[in-house]
Design a protein around this motif. Structure first.
Motif, PDB file in Angstrom:
ATOM      1  N   ARG A  32      -5.506   0.655  20.016  1.00 20.58           N
ATOM      2  CA  ARG A  32      -5.876   1.735  19.083  1.00 20.58           C
ATOM      3  C   ARG A  32      -4.636   2.249  18.350  1.00 20.58           C
ATOM      4  O   ARG A  32      -4.664   2.497  17.153  1.00 20.58           O
ATOM      5  CB  ARG A  32      -6.562   2.872  19.845  1.00 20.58           C
ATOM      6  N   ARG A  33      -3.537   2.392  19.090  1.00 17.37           N
ATOM      7  CA  ARG A  33      -2.294   2.870  18.486  1.00 17.37           C
ATOM      8  C   ARG A  33      -1.804   1.884  17.421  1.00 17.37           C
ATOM      9  O   ARG A  33      -1.399   2.279  16.324  1.00 17.37           O
ATOM     10  CB  ARG A  33      -1.213   3.062  19.556  1.00 17.37           C
ATOM     11  N   TRP A  34      -1.851   0.580  17.722  1.00 18.93           N
ATOM     12  CA  TRP A  34      -1.448  -0.426  16.753  1.00 18.93           C
ATOM     13  C   TRP A  34      -2.370  -0.416  15.532  1.00 18.93           C
ATOM     14  O   TRP A  34      -1.911  -0.554  14.395  1.00 18.93           O
ATOM     15  CB  TRP A  34      -1.436  -1.817  17.391  1.00 18.93           C
ATOM     16  N   THR A  35      -3.658  -0.280  15.780  1.00 23.06           N
ATOM     17  CA  THR A  35      -4.620  -0.227  14.681  1.00 23.06           C
ATOM     18  C   THR A  35      -4.340   0.969  13.787  1.00 23.06           C
ATOM     19  O   THR A  35      -4.374   0.877  12.555  1.00 23.06           O
ATOM     20  CB  THR A  35      -6.064  -0.177  15.218  1.00 23.06           C
ATOM     21  N   HIS A  36      -4.027   2.098  14.406  1.00 26.74           N
ATOM     22  CA  HIS A  36      -3.684   3.319  13.670  1.00 26.74           C
ATOM     23  C   HIS A  36      -2.459   3.080  12.782  1.00 26.74           C
ATOM     24  O   HIS A  36      -2.464   3.406  11.586  1.00 26.74           O
ATOM     25  CB  HIS A  36      -3.428   4.448  14.670  1.00 26.74           C
ATOM     26  N   ASN A  37      -1.419   2.497  13.375  1.00 25.82           N
ATOM     27  CA  ASN A  37      -0.194   2.227  12.619  1.00 25.82           C
ATOM     28  C   ASN A  37      -0.458   1.282  11.444  1.00 25.82           C
ATOM     29  O   ASN A  37       0.022   1.512  10.334  1.00 25.82           O
ATOM     30  CB  ASN A  37       0.885   1.639  13.529  1.00 25.82           C
ATOM     31  N   LEU A  38      -1.227   0.233  11.700  1.00 19.50           N
ATOM     32  CA  LEU A  38      -1.526  -0.730  10.636  1.00 19.50           C
ATOM     33  C   LEU A  38      -2.404  -0.114   9.547  1.00 19.50           C
ATOM     34  O   LEU A  38      -2.235  -0.432   8.357  1.00 19.50           O
ATOM     35  CB  LEU A  38      -2.199  -1.967  11.219  1.00 19.50           C
ATOM     36  N   ALA A  39      -3.324   0.757   9.944  1.00 19.83           N
ATOM     37  CA  ALA A  39      -4.188   1.422   8.963  1.00 19.83           C
ATOM     38  C   ALA A  39      -3.352   2.240   7.987  1.00 19.83           C
ATOM     39  O   ALA A  39      -3.564   2.197   6.775  1.00 19.83           O
ATOM     40  CB  ALA A  39      -5.219   2.305   9.662  1.00 19.83           C
ATOM     41  N   HIS A  40      -2.385   2.968   8.520  1.00 24.19           N
ATOM     42  CA  HIS A  40      -1.526   3.774   7.655  1.00 24.19           C
ATOM     43  C   HIS A  40      -0.602   2.901   6.816  1.00 24.19           C
ATOM     44  O   HIS A  40      -0.356   3.195   5.638  1.00 24.19           O
ATOM     45  CB  HIS A  40      -0.741   4.796   8.468  1.00 24.19           C
ATOM     46  N   MET A  41      -0.112   1.823   7.407  1.00 26.87           N
ATOM     47  CA  MET A  41       0.746   0.916   6.653  1.00 26.87           C
ATOM     48  C   MET A  41      -0.029   0.309   5.476  1.00 26.87           C
ATOM     49  O   MET A  41       0.486   0.243   4.354  1.00 26.87           O
ATOM     50  CB  MET A  41       1.257  -0.208   7.566  1.00 26.87           C
ATOM     51  N   ALA A  42      -1.256  -0.090   5.736  1.00 23.37           N
ATOM     52  CA  ALA A  42      -2.086  -0.676   4.674  1.00 23.37           C
ATOM     53  C   ALA A  42      -2.377   0.356   3.588  1.00 23.37           C
ATOM     54  O   ALA A  42      -2.217   0.078   2.392  1.00 23.37           O
ATOM     55  CB  ALA A  42      -3.392  -1.212   5.266  1.00 23.37           C
ATOM     56  N   ALA A  43      -2.794   1.547   4.010  1.00 15.74           N
ATOM     57  CA  ALA A  43      -3.138   2.600   3.042  1.00 15.74           C
ATOM     58  C   ALA A  43      -1.920   2.991   2.209  1.00 15.74           C
ATOM     59  O   ALA A  43      -2.013   3.140   0.982  1.00 15.74           O
ATOM     60  CB  ALA A  43      -3.714   3.810   3.765  1.00 15.74           C
ATOM     61  N   GLY A  45       0.528   1.156   1.517  1.00 12.11           N
ATOM     62  CA  GLY A  45       0.913   0.031   0.670  1.00 12.11           C
ATOM     63  C   GLY A  45      -0.085  -0.262  -0.434  1.00 12.11           C
ATOM     64  O   GLY A  45       0.022  -1.267  -1.126  1.00 12.11           O
ATOM     65  N   GLY A  46      -1.100   0.611  -0.559  1.00 10.89           N
ATOM     66  CA  GLY A  46      -2.066   0.435  -1.626  1.00 10.89           C
ATOM     67  C   GLY A  46      -3.262  -0.438  -1.275  1.00 10.89           C
ATOM     68  O   GLY A  46      -4.048  -0.791  -2.143  1.00 10.89           O
ATOM     69  N   PHE A  47      -3.395  -0.792  -0.011  1.00  7.85           N
ATOM     70  CA  PHE A  47      -4.519  -1.598   0.437  1.00  7.85           C
ATOM     71  C   PHE A  47      -5.595  -0.674   1.011  1.00  7.85           C
ATOM     72  O   PHE A  47      -5.793  -0.589   2.222  1.00  7.85           O
ATOM     73  CB  PHE A  47      -4.066  -2.612   1.493  1.00  7.85           C
ATOM     74  N   ALA A  48      -6.282   0.023   0.101  1.00  6.93           N
ATOM     75  CA  ALA A  48      -7.226   1.073   0.492  1.00  6.93           C
ATOM     76  C   ALA A  48      -8.369   0.550   1.365  1.00  6.93           C
ATOM     77  O   ALA A  48      -8.731   1.169   2.367  1.00  6.93           O
ATOM     78  CB  ALA A  48      -7.785   1.766  -0.748  1.00  6.93           C
ATOM     79  N   LYS A  49      -8.964  -0.581   0.961  1.00  4.46           N
ATOM     80  CA  LYS A  49     -10.087  -1.126   1.731  1.00  4.46           C
ATOM     81  C   LYS A  49      -9.648  -1.538   3.133  1.00  4.46           C
ATOM     82  O   LYS A  49     -10.354  -1.305   4.114  1.00  4.46           O
ATOM     83  CB  LYS A  49     -10.713  -2.324   1.017  1.00  4.46           C
ATOM     84  N   THR A  50      -8.477  -2.148   3.216  1.00  2.00           N
ATOM     85  CA  THR A  50      -7.949  -2.558   4.523  1.00  2.00           C
ATOM     86  C   THR A  50      -7.689  -1.337   5.401  1.00  2.00           C
ATOM     87  O   THR A  50      -8.064  -1.311   6.574  1.00  2.00           O
ATOM     88  CB  THR A  50      -6.657  -3.376   4.353  1.00  2.00           C
ATOM     89  N   GLY A  51      -7.059  -0.327   4.827  1.00  9.24           N
ATOM     90  CA  GLY A  51      -6.785   0.900   5.572  1.00  9.24           C
ATOM     91  C   GLY A  51      -8.064   1.560   6.050  1.00  9.24           C
ATOM     92  O   GLY A  51      -8.151   1.997   7.200  1.00  9.24           O
ATOM     93  N   LYS A  52      -9.063   1.599   5.175  1.00 11.05           N
ATOM     94  CA  LYS A  52     -10.350   2.210   5.535  1.00 11.05           C
ATOM     95  C   LYS A  52     -11.011   1.431   6.671  1.00 11.05           C
ATOM     96  O   LYS A  52     -11.505   2.011   7.637  1.00 11.05           O
ATOM     97  CB  LYS A  52     -11.269   2.252   4.321  1.00 11.05           C
ATOM     98  N   THR A  53     -10.988   0.117   6.565  1.00  7.29           N
ATOM     99  CA  THR A  53     -11.609  -0.722   7.591  1.00  7.29           C
ATOM    100  C   THR A  53     -10.891  -0.573   8.932  1.00  7.29           C
ATOM    101  O   THR A  53     -11.527  -0.489   9.989  1.00  7.29           O
ATOM    102  CB  THR A  53     -11.619  -2.197   7.158  1.00  7.29           C
ATOM    103  N   LEU A  54      -9.576  -0.507   8.896  1.00  7.92           N
ATOM    104  CA  LEU A  54      -8.823  -0.322  10.138  1.00  7.92           C
ATOM    105  C   LEU A  54      -9.080   1.055  10.746  1.00  7.92           C
ATOM    106  O   LEU A  54      -9.136   1.192  11.975  1.00  7.92           O
ATOM    107  CB  LEU A  54      -7.329  -0.552   9.893  1.00  7.92           C
ATOM    108  N   HIS A  55      -9.257   2.067   9.911  1.00  9.59           N
ATOM    109  CA  HIS A  55      -9.618   3.389  10.447  1.00  9.59           C
ATOM    110  C   HIS A  55     -10.997   3.343  11.107  1.00  9.59           C
ATOM    111  O   HIS A  55     -11.227   3.987  12.137  1.00  9.59           O
ATOM    112  CB  HIS A  55      -9.571   4.458   9.344  1.00  9.59           C
TER     113      HIS A  55
END
Length: 90
Positions: A32-43, A45-55
């Motif tokens: 969950r912690r890794w997913t959280h970190n990646l979600a923020h990294m994606a968001a 970096g302008g990858f809104a859909k990826t960030g949303k999906t990871l959240h």
């Protein structure tokens, strides 16, 4: 928390079983912690859909952790209600 003096109920080592569920929870917590970190990294970096999906995935992992907590509570209840053989630590 399960009583530590109960070692085995109906052929199930309840203390060990509880520890195994706790280990799964620890693993999910890390994911969950890794997913959280990646979600923020994606968001960020302008990858809104990826960030949303990871959240959304993060929310599902939170649900898994809640179910694991429920399983630990259920194990305690089941162990107390068991009518079978109980072996105590000596």
């Amino acid at each position: 928390m399960l009583r530590e003096d109960i070692m085995c109920t109906n052929g199930v080592n309840t203390g060990q079983f509880d520890q195994m569920v706790e280990q799964i929870d620890d693993h999910v917590k890390l994911e969950r912690r890794w997913t959280h970190n990646l979600a923020h990294m994606a968001a960020d970096g302008g990858f809104a859909k990826t960030g949303k999906t990871l959240h959304e995935a993060m929310e599902k992992l939170d649900e898994v952790r809640a179910l694991l907590a429920d399983a630990r509570d259920a194990l305690e209840d089941d162990a107390e209600a068991a009518s079978g053989v109980v072996t105590n630590l000596v």
